[in-house]
Scaffold this active site. Structure first.
Site, short mmCIF file in Angstrom:
data_model
loop_
_atom_site.label_atom_id
_atom_site.label_comp_id
_atom_site.label_asym_id
_atom_site.label_seq_id
_atom_site.Cartn_x
_atom_site.Cartn_y
_atom_site.Cartn_z
N GLU A 1 24.21 28.00 -21.26
CA GLU A 1 22.74 28.03 -21.45
C GLU A 1 22.40 27.91 -22.93
O GLU A 1 21.65 28.70 -23.50
CB GLU A 1 22.10 29.29 -20.85
CG GLU A 1 20.61 29.19 -20.63
CD GLU A 1 20.00 30.47 -20.09
OE1 GLU A 1 19.81 31.44 -20.84
OE2 GLU A 1 19.71 30.52 -18.88
N ASP B 1 21.29 34.75 -24.53
CA ASP B 1 20.70 35.12 -25.82
C ASP B 1 20.59 36.63 -26.04
O ASP B 1 19.75 37.09 -26.79
CB ASP B 1 19.32 34.48 -25.94
CG ASP B 1 18.45 34.78 -24.72
OD1 ASP B 1 18.74 35.76 -24.01
OD2 ASP B 1 17.49 34.01 -24.47
N HIS C 1 9.87 42.94 -19.01
CA HIS C 1 10.72 43.81 -19.84
C HIS C 1 10.86 43.38 -21.29
O HIS C 1 11.62 43.99 -22.04
CB HIS C 1 12.12 43.87 -19.23
CG HIS C 1 12.86 42.56 -19.32
ND1 HIS C 1 13.52 42.18 -20.46
CD2 HIS C 1 12.99 41.55 -18.45
CE1 HIS C 1 14.06 40.98 -20.25
NE2 HIS C 1 13.74 40.57 -19.06
N GLU D 1 15.79 37.57 -28.99
CA GLU D 1 16.61 36.56 -28.31
C GLU D 1 16.65 35.21 -29.03
O GLU D 1 17.68 34.55 -29.02
CB GLU D 1 16.11 36.38 -26.87
CG GLU D 1 16.41 37.55 -25.95
CD GLU D 1 15.42 38.70 -26.06
OE1 GLU D 1 14.43 38.58 -26.83
OE2 GLU D 1 15.62 39.73 -25.39
N HIS E 1 12.23 47.43 -14.51
CA HIS E 1 13.39 47.40 -15.39
C HIS E 1 13.68 48.83 -15.87
O HIS E 1 12.76 49.64 -15.98
CB HIS E 1 13.04 46.50 -16.58
CG HIS E 1 14.20 46.10 -17.43
ND1 HIS E 1 14.79 46.96 -18.32
CD2 HIS E 1 14.89 44.94 -17.53
CE1 HIS E 1 15.79 46.35 -18.94
NE2 HIS E 1 15.88 45.11 -18.46
N ARG F 1 10.96 42.87 -25.18
CA ARG F 1 10.73 43.80 -26.29
C ARG F 1 9.48 43.44 -27.10
O ARG F 1 8.79 44.34 -27.59
CB ARG F 1 11.94 43.79 -27.24
CG ARG F 1 13.04 44.71 -26.78
CD ARG F 1 14.29 44.58 -27.61
NE ARG F 1 15.38 45.24 -26.90
CZ ARG F 1 15.84 46.44 -27.19
NH1 ARG F 1 15.37 47.12 -28.21
NH2 ARG F 1 16.81 46.98 -26.48
C1 UD1 Z 1 18.35 43.12 -22.51
C2 UD1 Z 1 18.36 41.92 -23.43
C3 UD1 Z 1 17.31 40.91 -23.01
C4 UD1 Z 1 17.48 40.54 -21.55
C5 UD1 Z 1 17.45 41.80 -20.71
C6 UD1 Z 1 17.72 41.46 -19.28
C7 UD1 Z 1 18.90 42.29 -25.81
C8 UD1 Z 1 18.40 42.70 -27.14
N1 UD1 Z 1 18.02 42.36 -24.79
O1 UD1 Z 1 17.10 43.80 -22.68
O2 UD1 Z 1 17.47 39.72 -23.80
O3 UD1 Z 1 16.42 39.69 -21.17
O4 UD1 Z 1 18.49 42.70 -21.17
O5 UD1 Z 1 17.37 42.50 -18.43
O6 UD1 Z 1 20.04 41.94 -25.68
N2 UD1 Z 1 18.95 50.67 -19.08
C9 UD1 Z 1 19.51 51.50 -18.16
N3 UD1 Z 1 20.37 50.97 -17.23
C10 UD1 Z 1 20.66 49.65 -17.15
C11 UD1 Z 1 20.06 48.81 -18.10
C12 UD1 Z 1 19.21 49.33 -19.06
O7 UD1 Z 1 19.28 52.69 -18.16
O8 UD1 Z 1 21.43 49.24 -16.29
C13 UD1 Z 1 18.03 51.23 -20.11
C14 UD1 Z 1 18.78 52.07 -21.15
O9 UD1 Z 1 17.97 53.13 -21.56
C15 UD1 Z 1 18.97 51.06 -22.29
C16 UD1 Z 1 17.64 50.31 -22.22
O10 UD1 Z 1 17.39 50.17 -20.82
O11 UD1 Z 1 19.16 51.70 -23.54
C17 UD1 Z 1 17.60 48.99 -22.92
O12 UD1 Z 1 18.68 48.15 -22.55
P1 UD1 Z 1 19.06 46.90 -23.52
O13 UD1 Z 1 20.18 46.16 -22.93
O14 UD1 Z 1 19.22 47.36 -24.94
O15 UD1 Z 1 17.77 46.01 -23.53
P2 UD1 Z 1 16.94 45.36 -22.38
O16 UD1 Z 1 15.54 45.72 -22.63
O17 UD1 Z 1 17.53 45.70 -21.07
N1 UDP Z 2 16.52 40.27 -10.72
C1 UDP Z 2 17.18 41.13 -9.84
N2 UDP Z 2 16.56 42.30 -9.48
C2 UDP Z 2 15.33 42.65 -9.94
C3 UDP Z 2 14.67 41.78 -10.85
C4 UDP Z 2 15.29 40.60 -11.22
O1 UDP Z 2 18.28 40.84 -9.39
O2 UDP Z 2 14.83 43.72 -9.56
C5 UDP Z 2 17.20 39.03 -11.14
C6 UDP Z 2 16.38 37.76 -11.08
O3 UDP Z 2 16.51 37.12 -9.84
C7 UDP Z 2 16.98 36.93 -12.22
C8 UDP Z 2 17.47 37.97 -13.21
O4 UDP Z 2 17.53 39.20 -12.51
O5 UDP Z 2 18.11 36.20 -11.79
C9 UDP Z 2 16.54 38.08 -14.38
O6 UDP Z 2 16.90 39.18 -15.15
P1 UDP Z 2 15.94 39.82 -16.23
O7 UDP Z 2 14.54 39.54 -15.89
O8 UDP Z 2 16.38 41.23 -16.39
O9 UDP Z 2 16.39 39.09 -17.57
P2 UDP Z 2 16.00 37.70 -18.27
O10 UDP Z 2 16.26 36.61 -17.30
O11 UDP Z 2 14.58 37.80 -18.70
O12 UDP Z 2 16.90 37.67 -19.46
#
Ligand code: UD1
Ligand code: UDP
Length: 380
Positions: A119, A97, A215, A133, A247, A217
């Site tokens: 999923e 999602d 994490h 999401e 995160h 939003r």
């Molecule tokens: C995203 C997804 C969320 C999912 C989550 C899993 C959307 C809108 N959100 O949220 O559904 O649960 O990923 O973790 O699709 N960043 C880094 N390095 C990384 C990853 C993130 O620096 O490897 C930072 C960056 O500043 C980036 C910010 O995190 O701009 C947000 O990343 P983004 O993918 O937009 O949203 P998440 O909060 O990670």
């Molecule tokens: N996870 C990981 N390292 C971490 C925290 C979580 O590998 O430090 C894994 C966790 O086991 C799960 C997935 O990341 O499989 C969950 O990701 P996240 O919480 O970012 O996203 P969501 O599932 O909420 O979309």
């Protein structure tokens, strides 16, 4: 002619849940499989690619610091257009999602490419929780031509939305496939366990471990302050230590470091690679999280989970009694943790391994459906 399949993903959880799908599809000689990463995440995605030995055939490299939802949507939509110009698949597979899923599915629709949704059918019924999401998966569900629902409940959600029943399949969740593989690797490798023991030698063996992730939003701002205050209260107990792999989203790091940084019982650490995180889940006494994937994994490991959210699209584990949906008020979250820490009867009732999300064969089922359009009796 082989059927051309492109597996598309962008974030950490998508990569974890798609790794078994890539493997299962590649094991079928009648499929020609390529991997496209949007890199909505960069470091957190690359960690997973490395652990599961995944290589990208296409990489849109869209991540930017503190990106907006619109930034990601536009870059993925436009980027997929360029990829389809180089290699036009018969079908793309997307998972979950995120914005990557929604935009890649839309890009595929614009090119009249089939979409398989892994999923599928998770719903809270509230478009603002989780945000964005719930809307992303509704849109992906409209665009998908095949839906791989993890549970009967998610299948029923799709049927209620009038999806063609011939396109909806219950497969289990691929997160369980990934978890089984990781547990197998870890249990067979003594050197790995020694490495983790050294990596986490800061842990105090006399204290119980509370593992935290967060994490979402919709929790940014007030919500995160409540969450951090609840963790602070739990960490004030002398018999507990908290580990919080943060995160990388700056909107998470700011309140977490401001409220929890410097507390003696709290270890704020960088995101862990999947294997290390699994090691920590197994070491923990309980997990406090707003993560989707963690809600699915922890019950399989017999770890009670306190979900720091007002809604969940994963009610199966709540019904099974291994997950508490605590809401986002400080007192409710902290009280739930305190009860688990103080009431051993209550704890034991919650800490049993149940597996409402599948049997570890979800990816093989999905690959069969992708290839043949149906699920054979062997898998039912
Ligand atoms: C995203 C997804 C969320 C999912 C989550 C899993 C959307 C809108 N959100 O949220 O559904 O649960 O990923 O973790 O699709 N960043 C880094 N390095 C990384 C990853 C993130 O620096 O490897 C930072 C960056 O500043 C980036 C910010 O995190 O701009 C947000 O990343 P983004 O993918 O937009 O949203 P998440 O909060 O990670
Ligand atoms: N996870 C990981 N390292 C971490 C925290 C979580 O590998 O430090 C894994 C966790 O086991 C799960 C997935 O990341 O499989 C969950 O990701 P996240 O919480 O970012 O996203 P969501 O599932 O909420 O979309």
């Amino acid at each position: 002619m082989k059927k051309k399949i492109m597996v598309v993903f962008g974030t950490r959880p998508e990569a974890i849940k798609m790794a078994p799908v890539v493997k299962a599809c590649k094991a079928r000689p009648e499929l020609d499989v390529k991997v496209c990463v949007t890199a909505q995440h960069r470091q957190m995605l690359d960690q997973v690619m490395e652990i599961f030995g995944l290589a990208a055939d296409f990489d849109l490299n869209v991540m930017a610091p503190n990106q907006t939802l619109g930034d990601v949507t536009c870059k993925v939509l436009k980027g997929m257009e360029g990829v389809f110009a180089q290699w036009k698949p018969d079908m793309i597979l997307v998972q979950g999602d995120t914005t990557t899923v929604m935009a890649a599915a839309l890009a595929a629709f614009y090119h009249k490419i089939e979409v398989g949704h892994v999923e599928a059918g998770l719903r809270t019924g509230n478009i603002y929780s989780p945000w964005p999401e719930e809307m992303n998966r509704l849109i992906a569900g409209c665009l998908a031509t095949q839906h791989y629902a993890p549970t009967p409940r998610s299948r029923d959600n799709l049927l209620r939305e009038s999806k063609n029943p011939a396109t909806v399949f219950v497969t289990g969740n691929t997160v369980i496939d990934a978890l089984h593989e990781a547990v197998k690797i870890m249990d067979a490798d003594e050197a790995l366990k020694t490495k983790f023991a050294a990596q986490f030698q800061f842990l105090d063996p006399a204290k119980r471990l509370v593992l935290v992730t967060g994490h979402r939003r919709e929790n940014f701002g007030e919500g995160f302050i409540h969450i951090c205050n609840a963790i602070k209260r739990v960490a004030s107990r002398p018999d507990v230590q908290v580990v919080y792999p943060m995160h990388m989203n700056p909107n998470v790091r700011k309140p977490v470091t401001e409220i929890l940084g410097g507390l003696g019982n709290v270890h704020l650490i960088e995101p862990l690679d999947y294997m290390s995180f699994l090691y920590m889940m197994r070491k923990s006494c309980l997990i406090m999280t707003d993560s989707g994937g963690v809600q699915e994994e922890a019950p399989s490991l017999g770890k009670p989970v306190i979900v720091m959210r007002d809604t969940t699209e994963r009610p199966e584990a709540v019904d099974a009694g291994t997950v508490i949906l605590a809401g986002t008020e400080t007192d409710a979250m902290a009280s739930a943790a305190e009860r688990l820490l103080d009431d051993s009867v209550f704890y034991d009732k919650m800490a049993h391994a149940v597996n409402p999300y599948g049997d570890g064969m979800a990816a093989a089922r999905i690959a069969e459906i992708v290839s043949t359009g149906k699920l054979s009796n062997a898998f039912k």
